[in-house]
Design a protein around this motif. Sequence first.
Motif, PDB file in Angstrom:
ATOM      1  N   ASN A 198      35.510  49.383  45.716  1.00 55.30           N
ATOM      2  CA  ASN A 198      34.612  48.391  44.930  1.00 55.30           C
ATOM      3  C   ASN A 198      35.047  46.975  45.598  1.00 55.30           C
ATOM      4  O   ASN A 198      35.847  46.812  46.776  1.00 55.30           O
ATOM      5  CB  ASN A 198      35.247  48.828  43.179  1.00 55.30           C
ATOM      6  N   ARG A 199      34.946  46.058  44.940  1.00 59.39           N
ATOM      7  CA  ARG A 199      34.615  44.726  45.026  1.00 59.39           C
ATOM      8  C   ARG A 199      36.381  44.238  45.538  1.00 59.39           C
ATOM      9  O   ARG A 199      36.759  43.318  46.353  1.00 59.39           O
ATOM     10  CB  ARG A 199      33.535  43.194  44.858  1.00 59.39           C
ATOM     11  N   GLY A 200      37.609  45.110  44.892  1.00 61.25           N
ATOM     12  CA  GLY A 200      38.518  44.289  44.657  1.00 61.25           C
ATOM     13  C   GLY A 200      39.478  44.970  45.820  1.00 61.25           C
ATOM     14  O   GLY A 200      39.948  44.389  46.602  1.00 61.25           O
ATOM     15  N   ASN A 201      38.976  46.419  46.367  1.00 62.94           N
ATOM     16  CA  ASN A 201      39.722  46.390  46.982  1.00 62.94           C
ATOM     17  C   ASN A 201      39.608  47.018  48.576  1.00 62.94           C
ATOM     18  O   ASN A 201      39.384  47.782  49.491  1.00 62.94           O
ATOM     19  CB  ASN A 201      40.406  48.091  46.693  1.00 62.94           C
ATOM     20  N   THR A 202      38.085  46.429  48.611  1.00 61.26           N
ATOM     21  CA  THR A 202      37.119  46.912  50.211  1.00 61.26           C
ATOM     22  C   THR A 202      36.882  45.309  51.090  1.00 61.26           C
ATOM     23  O   THR A 202      36.363  45.057  50.187  1.00 61.26           O
ATOM     24  CB  THR A 202      36.032  47.760  49.869  1.00 61.26           C
ATOM     25  N   GLN A 203      36.689  45.494  51.758  1.00 63.31           N
ATOM     26  CA  GLN A 203      36.558  44.995  53.230  1.00 63.31           C
ATOM     27  C   GLN A 203      35.772  45.298  54.205  1.00 63.31           C
ATOM     28  O   GLN A 203      36.747  46.068  54.460  1.00 63.31           O
ATOM     29  CB  GLN A 203      37.854  43.774  53.333  1.00 63.31           C
TER      30      GLN A 203
END
Length: 538
Positions: free
Chosen positions: A499-504
């Motif tokens: 998700n946007r909080g744990n992925t880059q």
Amino acid sequence: MLRLLGKLNVDIVGKNSWGLHYFRRCFLNRSMSSKCTAGIIIIGDEITKGKVADTNSHYVAQKLYSLGVDVRKISVIPDEVDVIAEEVALFSKKFTHVVTAGGIGPTHDDITYQAIAHGLRERLILLPDLVALIKSHFKITVPDYDPLNPPTFPWDVETSSFDPALKMALVPASSRLHHANGVSVFPMVQVNNVYIMPGIPQYLKRCCRHLETLARNPDFAFLSNEIYVQTDEVRLAPILNAAVKQFGAHVSFGSYPVIGHSYYRTKLTMESSDQARLDAAYQYLSSELPADSIVSYDPMAIERAAEAIQDIIGGKGAHHHELQVPVSNAYQTIEECLSRYEPSEVCVSFNGGKDCSALLHLIHAAWTKRNKGSTTDGLRLRALYIRGQDPFPEMEQFIEDTRQRYNLELWTVPGPVRSGLKMALNEHPEIKAILMGTRRSDPHAANLQAFQMTDDGWPSVMRVSPILDWSYQQVWLLLRQLNLPYCNLYDKGYTSVGNRGNTQPNAALRVIDPATGLETYRPAYLLHDCMAERQGRL
């Protein structure tokens, strides 16, 4: 010839001037020209006000094109009698065929039949065959009536013995009825060269089958070809202009740029009724375009899934050699699952990731091959999406696009995974097996078997993992070689998406422009170190 046409004019003109006009258009098109034309009229306030997206014009245009009919105009108009009447009258004079969609229901704004009668200068009648269909479908009783002198609509529902549903049987006097399989209350009504269809897409598609015989042009066929390139339109313009100058008298060219496509930047199209000239134009462009810009792309990859997967399993094509063993093993596991369980007892876990995207295509191929022509034709492949917190909008859009591409029956439940799975199985207790895109490099998957029940404390269901022993590179090899769609996050350097909080984006794919210092990321399929796959996950 002219004497015969004049004799027919005298015989017809006194009876129906619109019939004369229709005869003239069809006769002249058949005898003096091989091209038939069409106009499409989409009717409905819900369309003009943006409340509903129009898909009917796209479907009808494709259908007519396949029948050798040249669609010259598409019009979208509101539910207004004068507007509909004027547009239909104009189209009927101008084109060989006219298709209308929408406005033939029982409510106050369904006025298409009345408007077309007005536009074509015909009176309205209650068509007995339509009355019979409506009586049967709506289970209503219709008193005796004079079909040639129907009550004026809208009649007073409280005092009249006529049911409002009969409005759908009030049609122009010269109407002909064409019954469509599976469509009871909405058959296709034809008035001269106007084909009146329902606005509900499922019904319209069934009614469009009649165009196969009513509108097909046996004397003309559109032949086409296309070239996909990784070059923008500006750089292509000189080459395309030269092609138009040389072949434009007999070949039509088109150039269609796309933004953010995983495989190409521009699609070039060629169209002609002459195969030799079309081939010559194709060869010319192929030779003039930079060889490294041309992309081998199959826009029908999903439709041809079963055939393509069997080619890989059979070892056809040298470029498929690396995939033969992993695809064969995965396909065998999928077929075993579909043999063990009824179609209604199986679903696929789908969260939009690369692994489950590759798996879904394999399942789709096996599902299509197994169920083709069987009694399960009407059963769609079920898919389960357990939505986590704060998902990427790009991933959400890709999941919806995938649902449509593969015609999935998609169930969406909130996460986390354990509670989401429990909710899904409570709502669909018939499910006994879930096909999953798990690989051994995933957390807690090192000792997993291809068929294994869920662990203690989890909802009980068989986990089926066909690509368990696949590598990161093999997943991308299947996706890219078959031109399969995948989420565009992977083209931006993401290699494992949560998700946007744990992925880059993955740092292993980072590129710094030495001149500008700008930071960009190479696409995920260029990651060579599979051990670095999850570097972007926190």
